[in-house]
Design a protein around this motif. Sequence first.
Motif, short mmCIF file in Angstrom:
data_model
loop_
_atom_site.label_atom_id
_atom_site.label_comp_id
_atom_site.label_asym_id
_atom_site.label_seq_id
_atom_site.Cartn_x
_atom_site.Cartn_y
_atom_site.Cartn_z
N SER A 156 68.75 101.92 133.19
CA SER A 156 69.33 101.64 131.88
C SER A 156 68.87 100.28 131.40
O SER A 156 68.65 99.37 132.21
CB SER A 156 70.86 101.66 131.96
OG SER A 156 71.43 101.30 130.72
N CYS A 157 68.73 100.15 130.08
CA CYS A 157 68.50 98.82 129.51
C CYS A 157 69.76 97.97 129.62
O CYS A 157 69.70 96.74 129.62
CB CYS A 157 68.12 98.93 128.04
SG CYS A 157 66.47 99.58 127.74
N GLY A 158 70.91 98.61 129.65
CA GLY A 158 72.16 97.88 129.74
C GLY A 158 72.23 97.09 131.03
O GLY A 158 71.72 97.52 132.07
N PHE A 159 72.87 95.94 130.96
CA PHE A 159 72.98 95.10 132.15
C PHE A 159 73.91 95.77 133.15
O PHE A 159 75.04 96.11 132.83
CB PHE A 159 73.51 93.71 131.79
CG PHE A 159 72.64 92.93 130.84
CD1 PHE A 159 71.34 93.34 130.55
CD2 PHE A 159 73.11 91.78 130.24
CE1 PHE A 159 70.54 92.63 129.68
CE2 PHE A 159 72.32 91.06 129.37
CZ PHE A 159 71.04 91.48 129.08
N LEU A 160 73.44 95.88 134.38
CA LEU A 160 74.31 96.42 135.42
C LEU A 160 75.34 95.38 135.81
O LEU A 160 75.07 94.18 135.71
CB LEU A 160 73.46 96.81 136.64
CG LEU A 160 72.31 97.80 136.38
CD1 LEU A 160 71.65 98.18 137.71
CD2 LEU A 160 72.75 99.03 135.62
N GLY A 161 76.55 95.84 136.25
CA GLY A 161 76.93 97.21 136.36
C GLY A 161 77.36 97.81 135.04
O GLY A 161 78.08 97.18 134.25
N LEU A 162 76.95 99.04 134.90
CA LEU A 162 77.39 99.78 133.74
C LEU A 162 78.90 100.02 133.85
O LEU A 162 79.47 99.93 134.95
CB LEU A 162 76.64 101.10 133.67
CG LEU A 162 75.11 100.99 133.60
CD1 LEU A 162 74.49 102.38 133.61
CD2 LEU A 162 74.67 100.20 132.38
N PRO A 163 79.55 100.34 132.73
CA PRO A 163 80.98 100.65 132.83
C PRO A 163 81.24 101.75 133.86
O PRO A 163 80.52 102.76 133.90
CB PRO A 163 81.33 101.11 131.42
CG PRO A 163 80.36 100.37 130.54
CD PRO A 163 79.09 100.33 131.33
N ASN A 164 82.22 101.53 134.69
CA ASN A 164 82.65 102.48 135.73
C ASN A 164 81.64 102.64 136.86
O ASN A 164 81.66 103.64 137.58
CB ASN A 164 82.96 103.86 135.13
CG ASN A 164 83.92 103.76 133.97
OD1 ASN A 164 84.98 103.17 134.10
ND2 ASN A 164 83.55 104.31 132.82
N GLU A 165 80.78 101.69 137.04
CA GLU A 165 79.79 101.72 138.12
C GLU A 165 80.07 100.61 139.11
O GLU A 165 80.22 99.45 138.72
CB GLU A 165 78.38 101.55 137.55
CG GLU A 165 77.28 101.52 138.61
CD GLU A 165 75.91 101.24 138.02
OE1 GLU A 165 74.96 101.96 138.36
OE2 GLU A 165 75.79 100.31 137.18
N LEU A 166 80.10 100.95 140.40
CA LEU A 166 80.24 99.92 141.42
C LEU A 166 79.06 98.97 141.35
O LEU A 166 77.90 99.41 141.42
CB LEU A 166 80.30 100.56 142.82
CG LEU A 166 81.53 101.41 143.14
CD1 LEU A 166 81.36 102.07 144.51
CD2 LEU A 166 82.80 100.56 143.12
#
Lengths: 135, 542
Positions: free
Chosen positions: B233-243
């Motif tokens: 994902s381009c989104g910065f980790l952690g994504l929502p609801n992701e450990l």
Amino acid sequence: MNVRSSFIVGVAAFIAAAASLSCYERAQSFQPVAYGAQPWNPPLGWDPEPPCVVGYYVAIDTCSGCSTPISYALCDGISFSQCVCGGPFWPGAICPQTFACSTNDFPPFGWIEFTDYAGPGWAGLHSSANADAGH
Amino acid sequence: MSRTSLAILIASSGLLVVSAARAQSKDKASAESAEQPSQEATQPIESAEQTSQGPTPPIALPTRQTISPTPVNPWFVRPPFVLTAGAASDWKLTIYGFAEADGMRDSTRSFNDGLNSNVIAYPLTQAGRNPRFQATIRNSRLGFRAQAPEFGGIRSSGVLEFDLFGNQPSINSGGGSPGVASGPGATTEAAYFNNAAFRVRHAYVKIEDDIVNVVAGQTYYLLGWQNYFFGASCGFLGLPNELFNRTVQLRLSHTFESNPVNFEIAAGAFRPVQRDSGVPDAQGGARLAINHWKGITTPGSGGTDALAASIGVSGMARSFKVDPYAPLPGPPIPLIGWALAVNALVPIIPARDGTDRGNALTLTGEFVTGTGDADQYTGMTAGATMPNVYPLPVDTPVNAFGAAVPQTTGAAPLVGTPYTPDVDPGLVAFDSNGVLHTINWQTFIVGLQYYLPPTGRIFVSGNYSQGKSNNIAGLYHPISPRQPWVNALGVFQSSRYVDGNIFFDVTPAVRTGLSYQRVDQKLADDTNVHNNRFEITFLYFL
């Protein structure tokens, strides 16, 4: 240990962990607000007004297991649902009104007297009744 | 949500079987092809010589695969920066990382540059009904990995890795809402984004021998076997609801290796989530990898490589000892927090090595259930706060600012007396009866990434996640006069996230990406809120 048995052990451990963790009580039903506090059921007619705030006590005459003359009902933020025996003096400790505390009759550290109640269960009422009866 | 999660896990299992059959047929075809000999190393060794694109993530466990000496597509091969010392040049220092520039536009003023698991502003507020655009380089990264020669059968290495998300003063809130504190902030926007502060990501020593591997220092949590199963994902980790998080730990592990599969077990003591608990957190797990069934995967937006199909289970147990909401000293309230996670990486259309990307399709998935475990998700408090003052009596007169007016009769109440919770927000909460609970969470995330033929220089990915707490709404009910700290309008009880991304590798060192990300949340008062984000990203891999 070969790969197959390792996998089986791993899965078994996972299931065991899941089963044991599911047995945990999420939150204890009784959480004492002071050291030594225990559940307390107020006597019939107990009705302090206004509703209490955590940090207040009422001097009471009975708390299970206490040998001290004065015990203390503690407000947990909702009601006076816990009690504690009288304790040793601490700097700044104030004995409840109308009482003369002995060395182990003081309220818990930091707690303040709820002065607006003098009904059933209040230790002062019991003392007054005894005094009136000539005891 | 449990049924949905179960259905997805079952579906994933089906895909696993189907894909395994495909992998086997492809392996067979490869073996029969003189043009594409399969010469992969079967031992997954974290090697300084690996030549995959992107930063070499300093993952302690699980380790990355080495790239074939005869890569399928040499275009992707990018040599790492390795400095050597010593007569035999066997002291090595690898420099890795990337420079990253991002621009993102949100439909609300709820987030900084990272979405993570923050709370969306309440609708019809200034922050909830106006957009925001941000530009940032804070996700850039720099890392060093040092490796010493083997002494007495002991291999040692150390990692220091940094990014630019360091602690900085807060910036303005964009108008404020019940979920976003209003205020000018402690620094300017310009300083916040232009003078980004260094932050340590990883700092650990790793000691390996034939019996056990030891990792001591800060790196990813073991829960979720991070970062093996991250989606793209381009989104910065952690994504929502992701450990997704890191902390200081002492971890022991061992891998039972064979040609077809590896089986790894690990356990460790971790920095406690609450230091006043007096004991470290514990995490452990097991992971099975099918060595010859590999899929192309990109954790986040960089580090694309071929990883073995894998399934992992992991768990966590921790203790809380929280000061009572009462005059102190008082007996700390003991609670137990725990979490269980199941992760899978499924190469639906497998690949032979990290450069064999054309037409590769990989599924990643994660399911987690637990309580008192919100810190395992990036920035997730869900808005759940602890009291900071003792409550007002019901009949206490207050002034225009909500502060208690001093009383002249009766005992002085605890009004205004500060209560300092000795635990981070989002983990535990007092209910309206003053009983402390851990906050429950159940989450899952699935991701797909497909590398377009013929080469895979262009690839697309999508992620979907859900999270739900079955007790947070009850703990933060809006009609709760005895919980003056409660802000039900700034607490979410469930959230959903979906994104779609397209990446293009301009050169072996340059990647660009476009992304759409949507977050939906259900607040504690049952109000539904959402945020749409469009993001563009540019990366240069060192």
